[in-house]
Design a protein around this motif. Structure first.
Motif, short mmCIF file in Angstrom:
data_model
loop_
_atom_site.label_atom_id
_atom_site.label_comp_id
_atom_site.label_asym_id
_atom_site.label_seq_id
_atom_site.Cartn_x
_atom_site.Cartn_y
_atom_site.Cartn_z
N TYR A 1 52.94 43.94 -14.27
CA TYR A 1 52.42 44.25 -16.23
C TYR A 1 52.31 42.94 -16.15
CZ TYR A 1 53.84 44.63 -20.84
OH TYR A 1 53.94 45.28 -22.10
N THR A 2 51.08 42.51 -16.11
CA THR A 2 50.28 41.34 -16.36
C THR A 2 50.04 41.46 -17.76
OG1 THR A 2 48.36 41.54 -15.05
CG2 THR A 2 50.43 40.21 -14.66
N SER A 3 49.65 42.73 -18.56
CA SER A 3 48.77 42.62 -20.25
C SER A 3 49.18 43.86 -20.49
CB SER A 3 47.15 42.65 -19.76
OG SER A 3 46.42 43.66 -20.07
N ILE A 4 48.77 44.32 -21.64
CA ILE A 4 49.18 45.38 -22.62
C ILE A 4 48.54 46.18 -22.59
CG2 ILE A 4 47.13 44.84 -24.85
CD1 ILE A 4 51.08 44.89 -25.32
N HIS A 5 47.58 46.01 -21.90
CA HIS A 5 46.70 47.24 -21.20
C HIS A 5 47.02 48.16 -19.78
CE1 HIS A 5 43.61 45.85 -24.24
NE2 HIS A 5 43.54 45.06 -23.82
N ASP A 6 48.30 47.42 -19.40
CA ASP A 6 49.22 48.35 -18.73
C ASP A 6 49.85 48.58 -19.00
OD1 ASP A 6 47.37 46.47 -16.24
OD2 ASP A 6 49.28 45.11 -16.50
N ILE A 7 49.64 49.16 -20.23
CA ILE A 7 50.33 50.39 -20.50
C ILE A 7 49.77 51.70 -21.14
CG2 ILE A 7 52.74 51.05 -22.92
CD1 ILE A 7 53.03 47.84 -23.85
N ASP A 8 50.44 52.42 -20.22
CA ASP A 8 49.08 53.62 -20.47
C ASP A 8 49.22 54.57 -22.05
OD1 ASP A 8 52.21 54.90 -19.67
OD2 ASP A 8 51.11 55.79 -18.58
N ASP A 9 50.48 54.43 -22.46
CA ASP A 9 51.05 55.33 -23.28
C ASP A 9 51.92 54.87 -23.91
OD1 ASP A 9 51.77 56.54 -25.67
OD2 ASP A 9 52.02 59.01 -24.50
N ILE A 10 50.84 53.71 -25.96
CA ILE A 10 52.65 52.90 -26.17
C ILE A 10 53.42 54.28 -26.40
CG2 ILE A 10 51.26 52.03 -28.25
CD1 ILE A 10 52.09 49.29 -27.76
N ASN A 11 52.72 55.05 -27.10
CA ASN A 11 54.32 55.70 -28.11
C ASN A 11 55.26 56.13 -27.22
OD1 ASN A 11 52.98 55.40 -30.86
ND2 ASN A 11 51.30 56.40 -30.26
N SER A 12 55.13 56.41 -25.93
CA SER A 12 55.47 57.08 -25.14
C SER A 12 56.67 56.18 -24.64
CB SER A 12 55.42 57.89 -24.43
OG SER A 12 54.65 57.39 -23.02
N TRP A 13 55.63 54.44 -24.25
CA TRP A 13 56.90 53.19 -23.47
C TRP A 13 58.16 53.40 -24.74
CZ3 TRP A 13 56.00 48.99 -20.15
CH2 TRP A 13 54.54 49.40 -18.91
N ILE A 14 57.47 52.89 -25.62
CA ILE A 14 58.50 53.11 -27.03
C ILE A 14 59.47 53.73 -27.30
CG2 ILE A 14 58.22 53.11 -29.72
CD1 ILE A 14 55.40 51.89 -29.86
N GLU A 15 59.34 54.59 -27.08
CA GLU A 15 60.47 56.23 -27.22
C GLU A 15 61.43 56.13 -25.86
OE1 GLU A 15 60.88 57.94 -29.87
OE2 GLU A 15 59.03 56.77 -30.69
N GLU A 16 61.15 55.64 -24.49
CA GLU A 16 61.76 55.88 -23.65
C GLU A 16 62.54 54.12 -23.76
OE1 GLU A 16 59.21 55.75 -20.03
OE2 GLU A 16 61.15 55.25 -18.42
N ALA A 17 62.00 53.59 -24.64
CA ALA A 17 62.99 52.09 -24.65
C ALA A 17 64.10 51.99 -25.44
CB ALA A 17 61.46 50.51 -24.98
N LYS A 18 63.79 52.96 -26.56
CA LYS A 18 64.68 53.35 -27.68
C LYS A 18 65.54 54.12 -27.25
CE LYS A 18 61.51 53.66 -31.42
NZ LYS A 18 61.50 54.77 -32.94
N THR A 19 65.78 54.85 -25.93
CA THR A 19 66.35 55.88 -24.84
C THR A 19 67.03 55.15 -24.62
OG1 THR A 19 64.70 57.65 -25.53
CG2 THR A 19 66.96 58.03 -23.93
N LEU A 20 66.61 53.72 -23.47
CA LEU A 20 67.38 52.77 -22.90
C LEU A 20 67.88 51.83 -23.65
CD1 LEU A 20 64.89 51.06 -20.63
CD2 LEU A 20 66.57 52.16 -20.00
N LYS A 21 67.80 51.76 -24.78
CA LYS A 21 68.63 50.72 -25.90
C LYS A 21 70.01 50.86 -26.24
CE LYS A 21 68.39 48.18 -30.14
NZ LYS A 21 67.33 47.46 -30.46
N LYS A 22 69.60 52.90 -26.16
CA LYS A 22 71.09 52.95 -27.04
C LYS A 22 72.26 53.28 -25.27
CE LYS A 22 68.65 56.48 -29.93
NZ LYS A 22 67.97 57.58 -30.22
N ASN A 23 71.32 53.03 -24.26
CA ASN A 23 72.65 53.44 -23.15
C ASN A 23 71.72 52.97 -21.94
OD1 ASN A 23 74.08 54.27 -20.68
ND2 ASN A 23 73.27 56.35 -20.73
#
Lengths: 312, 312, 312
Positions: A4-26
């Protein structure tokens, strides 16, 4: 994803955001994922948020973080190919990266630009060498030209705080006494280009970011005009890219004030110089999201480490 | 108790001493109490005992310690209100404290005095700012004017080693080449004032501690006289309080010798300069309690962390 | 074995090598052995491999590593007996070692030589003081005259890579711009003297190691001749022992080349200066064992810690 060295390593930023929000809850849900695994955090430069939040993220995943200040704790590192090493550097990155890979399951690296040698900085010498010579995944904790953990954090924070399907986001330059890198601004631009936002950059003449980064994003040299109807104002100083690494403008009229900000939310990666970049009244108001951004650094880092561990 | 920043945060010193002694017998009993919790240790100054013993205490409680040397690892921190930050400081304590609170469940801070600005030192700028802007409990690992973890350690050590219901305890100044803070002496005085001991301070003229600290404790400028029938002699250098931060006296006659000590036990917080503060013959004898004091640092810190965790 | 401070603390090098190889296959097998135990790593000097591999070894055994850079994090340490400490040192090793013993179950120490005072260096002042005043086992992470963790690593690596019952091993001096210690070379010589190998040292005139170390091992001043039929060429620079600590020779003809190496394997403890000590073509070839040597640092350290823990 290996590195993970560039923002381009994110395949789908929206799904990453949702997964991060879920992680944050638990945040402790995946405490077993990193068990018996070490994260090496190598700092060629100073760090507060990144140092602490990335360790916290590793601990949340059950990993053992090992921190090293490369400059102070170890040896001068050589990056050149074919160099006769009879000067100040004592160890070549070829060995250093391969060796650290023996002790760490993931290597996270912070290495700032020279701001004097554009070609060298854009070659991302340190990060590129680690990717080439390390045998384990590499995470960018801010390199010469990018800070993708920060940009992921910022994307999460905008998503959490928006009240609109397509908010207006403005990246604004602000004055500073010292020559600062472009890394945070670059990665933020790249993240916004991937999101469904109305995005504009505002900076003085002579302060445009690299054309390779800006692409088709509109740049407005009139800050007041750019701020109209803004939902999020992301503020950052950077030194000139055109006249590379120079401080050509410290015009205090570009400082962010409560009046200018209006109803928009204020964002900054921190550290921020009060009453130089932004006045106290903004930071001390409910319009400021800076502390929540810092909080989200943990979950951005944790998501990245989790994805690397799951892939490994 | 939310914070532990002063000896006055101890509600009942005798019950704390007893609880610490119980902890010492079974230091891993509360290993689950701090599980998944991080202790941030922030050092603005050097540390050996505090650095190691506080980490050990955290580990005994199952916490994850994260250590940061603020000066070397991070940015210059600004403490002034309303400052235009165009100088050497890059981050305001308002942000720094709030941010660190996102990653740490408890923040422990060491920040020494200037010894040039009495008003600033007595305002306890760093500690006060952390208490104000951090959203988590704050522990004092030695501040401008107090070292309450050391004083709690000392109280425990006296309690363990006394053979009398009400021992005589003497705090004695001793010579030193450099200007040293008043923090250890101040907190020791305050601890003794809370205990059932016969307490006297001895120091040269011009070396009285702050009247706000000394209160009604007798001060004797004749060391030999003060030492009569002493059970514990606690030794520490401090610079002048009256002529603030100055070294006005280095009289070697104030050095502690085996002859002077007599049957009393010798105590010192360490580090101690041999044959300047105290002669070898004392430190190398059974009269010295300094190593046991250092040992008790772990249990003092562990008790404080335990009480904060139980309260959280 | 209480301490591990010299290669002579190994009772039977062949059985140690076999046990290390077994550990390497299942490094987490003894994860419970070090539970609730702390390893203090005290660095008086820089470190990369030792810092990381020893922490990794401790983690593999379930220990909690606590790292301290003595010079930067703590106080100047005094080693002299009877010194009047009115100079730059603030704490005597008698206290420092005893105190650290209170917080750590094992103390690992790195302290390089002065290279200006042979008598002082050969007295191993720091290590000897820790052994004398610490109440817990002491591990040498490279001292003034020895680096037994490295030598154990090297013995393991030779054993893993040999195709012969009795391989020929050559220790070769190579040129360097700075004055380097003898520690790695000394311990390597001592390890080879304990193994069933055909061992020879080659170095320029005036660069013989201490006669107490060399003993009966043949020293050949003709590098080409020494390299004949070699299976392993272990390379290291050291400053003159005879003209103590001086750089008297930087002859590039002593640099290791692919031609010179022939079919032998190349070994070096790292960090290595490319194209000064050895040419790129060697390090970048399959003949180089340096990365595997670094890998074995973990298992050498883990074996030593395991033996100490089992003995404790």
């Amino acid at each position: 994803m290996k590195h993970y060295t560039s923002i381009h390593d994110i395949d789908d930023i929206n799904s990453w955001i949702e997964e991060a929000k879920t992680l944050k809850k638990n945040p402790l849900k995946f405490k077993k994922l990193g068990k018996h695994k070490t994260l090496g955090l190598l700092f060629f430069n100073s760090s507060l948020r990144t140092r602490l939040s990335t360790q916290k993220a590793a601990l949340n995943l059950g990993m053992d973080p090992i921190v090293m200040n490369v400059s102070g704790d170890a040896w001068g590192i050589e990056f050149g190919d074919g160099t006769v090493m009879n000067g100040n550097t004592a160890e070549h990155i070829k060995e250093a990266a391969a060796v650290v890979s023996q002790y760490c399951d993931i290597i996270a690296v912070r290495a700032f630009p020279t701001l004097t040698d554009k070609v060298k900085d854009e070659s991302e010498q340190v990060l590129t060498a680690f990717k080439k010579y390390a045998s384990v995944p590499v995470v960018n904790m801010e390199s010469a030209t990018g800070h993708p953990l920060q940009a992921l954090t910022d994307a999460i924070t905008i998503s959490e705080n928006t009240t609109k399907a397509k908010p207006k986001v403005v990246l604004s330059w602000a004055p500073h006494v010292k020559a600062l890198p472009h890394a945070v601004a670059n990665s933020f631009v790249q993240a916004m280009q991937k999101m469904d936002v109305d995005f504009v950059i505002t900076n003085p003449e002579g302060y445009n970011l690299s054309p390779n980064i800006v692409g088709n994003t509109p740049v407005n040299h009139n800050q007041e005009d750019a701020f109209k109807d803004a939902d999020f104002v992301y503020v950052k100083n950077w030194s000139s890219y055109e006249d590379y690494g120079k401080v050509k403008n410290t015009d205090p009229n570009w400082m962010i004030t409560k009046d200018k900000l209006g109803a928009a939310k204020f964002m900054h990666c921190l550290p921020v110089r009060r009453n130089v970049i932004v006045e106290d009244a903004v930071l001390d108001s409910d319009s400021s999201l800076v502390i929540e951004q810092a909080n989200n650094r943990t979950y951005a880092a944790q998501l990245v480490l989790k994805k690397i561990l799951e892939n490994g």
